[in-house]
Design an enzyme around this catalytic site. Structure first.
Site, mmCIF file in Angstrom:
data_model
loop_
_atom_site.group_PDB
_atom_site.id
_atom_site.type_symbol
_atom_site.label_atom_id
_atom_site.label_comp_id
_atom_site.label_asym_id
_atom_site.label_seq_id
_atom_site.Cartn_x
_atom_site.Cartn_y
_atom_site.Cartn_z
ATOM 1 N N HIS A 1 -5.510 -0.252 -1.279
ATOM 2 C CA HIS A 1 -5.112 0.937 -2.025
ATOM 3 C C HIS A 1 -5.733 0.748 -3.410
ATOM 4 O O HIS A 1 -6.532 -0.161 -3.614
ATOM 5 C CB HIS A 1 -3.595 0.985 -2.192
ATOM 6 C CG HIS A 1 -2.828 0.996 -0.915
ATOM 7 N ND1 HIS A 1 -2.534 2.143 -0.236
ATOM 8 C CD2 HIS A 1 -2.269 -0.008 -0.201
ATOM 9 C CE1 HIS A 1 -1.807 1.852 0.840
ATOM 10 N NE2 HIS A 1 -1.640 0.550 0.889
ATOM 11 N N CYS B 1 -4.769 1.327 5.030
ATOM 12 C CA CYS B 1 -3.542 0.606 5.398
ATOM 13 C C CYS B 1 -2.815 1.132 6.644
ATOM 14 O O CYS B 1 -3.233 0.821 7.755
ATOM 15 C CB CYS B 1 -2.623 0.551 4.188
ATOM 16 S SG CYS B 1 -1.412 -0.764 4.268
HETATM 17 N N1 GLN Z 1 3.811 -0.350 7.300
HETATM 18 C C1 GLN Z 1 2.609 -1.065 7.271
HETATM 19 C C2 GLN Z 1 2.747 -2.527 6.897
HETATM 20 O O1 GLN Z 1 3.642 -2.894 6.184
HETATM 21 C C3 GLN Z 1 1.631 -0.351 6.361
HETATM 22 C C4 GLN Z 1 1.971 -0.378 4.926
HETATM 23 C C5 GLN Z 1 1.052 0.408 4.045
HETATM 24 O O2 GLN Z 1 0.445 1.392 4.485
HETATM 25 N N2 GLN Z 1 0.980 0.020 2.773
HETATM 26 O O3 GLN Z 1 1.928 -3.312 7.310
#
Ligand code: GLN
Length: 249
Positions: free
Chosen positions: A196, A95
């Site tokens: 995740h 992510c």
């Molecule tokens: N901040 C990033 C987004 O919202 C990554 C979020 C995350 O790592 N879950 O796209």
């Protein structure tokens, strides 16, 4: 005893939805086969790591705020990281870390967080803060010789564009963008994904792909991994896949 060395980047800033579990699962499936996992961590202020000396580099997800703080630090190592990628060190990026290996991440306010530019994809958040890709996701991927359904959980506002080599085809959920057909980025030694879950606990095939890849690269011989008893893991996966199929209707 065989050993793989893993570098965990920014554990204090990039760790969402149990991302650290990925390391625990790697360690578990390695130790069951008599392979040791040596874990080092790097965060802001620590001495410069020698990226090329590792077999695996791992970095997890993080909120926009953490991403903007650490991006400056990460970029200091751009050349070293690029060299490690080119040499074949394995990178598992979840992510927020996935986004930071691309050209840039444009946040909700239009602010640009520069990326490492190691890969030429880029990410832009949807302007409406409330509109995010959230929920369970299943993709169909081929890693090495193996075709597998990869199960995970996504929560991102960022929409990633210009992916030429996705990790998989979306069967359920969003993917790189809202209602996308593709998810993640994959080359032989890099898996970058929004999943995740933690990713590896739900997907033993992906874990074993990473272990085999790293062993073959390090020891220069075909890695034949001893089969583990995955009865519970398989039951759990079956259950999840059925659930998501039902939800989909
Ligand atoms: N901040 C990033 C987004 O919202 C990554 C979020 C995350 O790592 N879950 O796209």
């Amino acid at each position: 005893m065989k050993e793989l060395k893993l570098l965990y980047l920014y554990p204090d800033m990039l760790e969402l939805y149990g991302d650290y579990g990925n390391i625990q699962i790697l360690k578990y499936r390695m130790e069951k086969r008599g392979i040791n996992l040596k874990l080092d961590k790097y965060s802001i202020g620590d001495p410069k790591p020698d990226f090329s000396s590792y077999d695996i580099v791992f970095a997890g997800g993080g909120a926009d705020n953490e991403q903007s703080i650490l991006s400056e630090d990460l970029i200091k190592y751009k050349e070293n990281i690029k060299k490690a990628v080119d040499e074949g060190v394995f990178f598992l990026l979840i992510c927020g870390a996935y986004q930071l290996f691309g050209k840039y991440y444009k946040g909700v306010e239009g602010n640009i967080i520069p990326g490492l530019e190691i890969f030429d994809y880029y990410t832009e958040a949807i302007e409406d803060r409330k509109k995010r890709c959230i929920g369970n996701i299943v993709i169909e991927a081929k890693v090495g010789e193996k075709e597998t359904k990869v199960i995970g959980f996504e929560n991102h506002g960022g929409q990633t564009f210009d992916i030429k080599t996705p990790l998989g085809k979306v069967l359920y959920g969003n993917g790189n963008k809202f209602e996308d057909k593709e998810e993640g980025f994959f080359i032989n030694n890099v898996i970058a994904t929004y999943l995740h879950g933690p990713l590896l606990s739900k997907n033993p095939d992906i874990t074993d792909y990473i272990i085999s890849y790293c062993l073959e690269r390090k020891y220069n011989e075909k890695a034949i991994l001893e089969k583990l008893d995955d009865t519970l893991e398989e039951k759990c996966r079956e259950q999840l896949l059925n659930e998501f199929k039902k939800e989909n209707k």
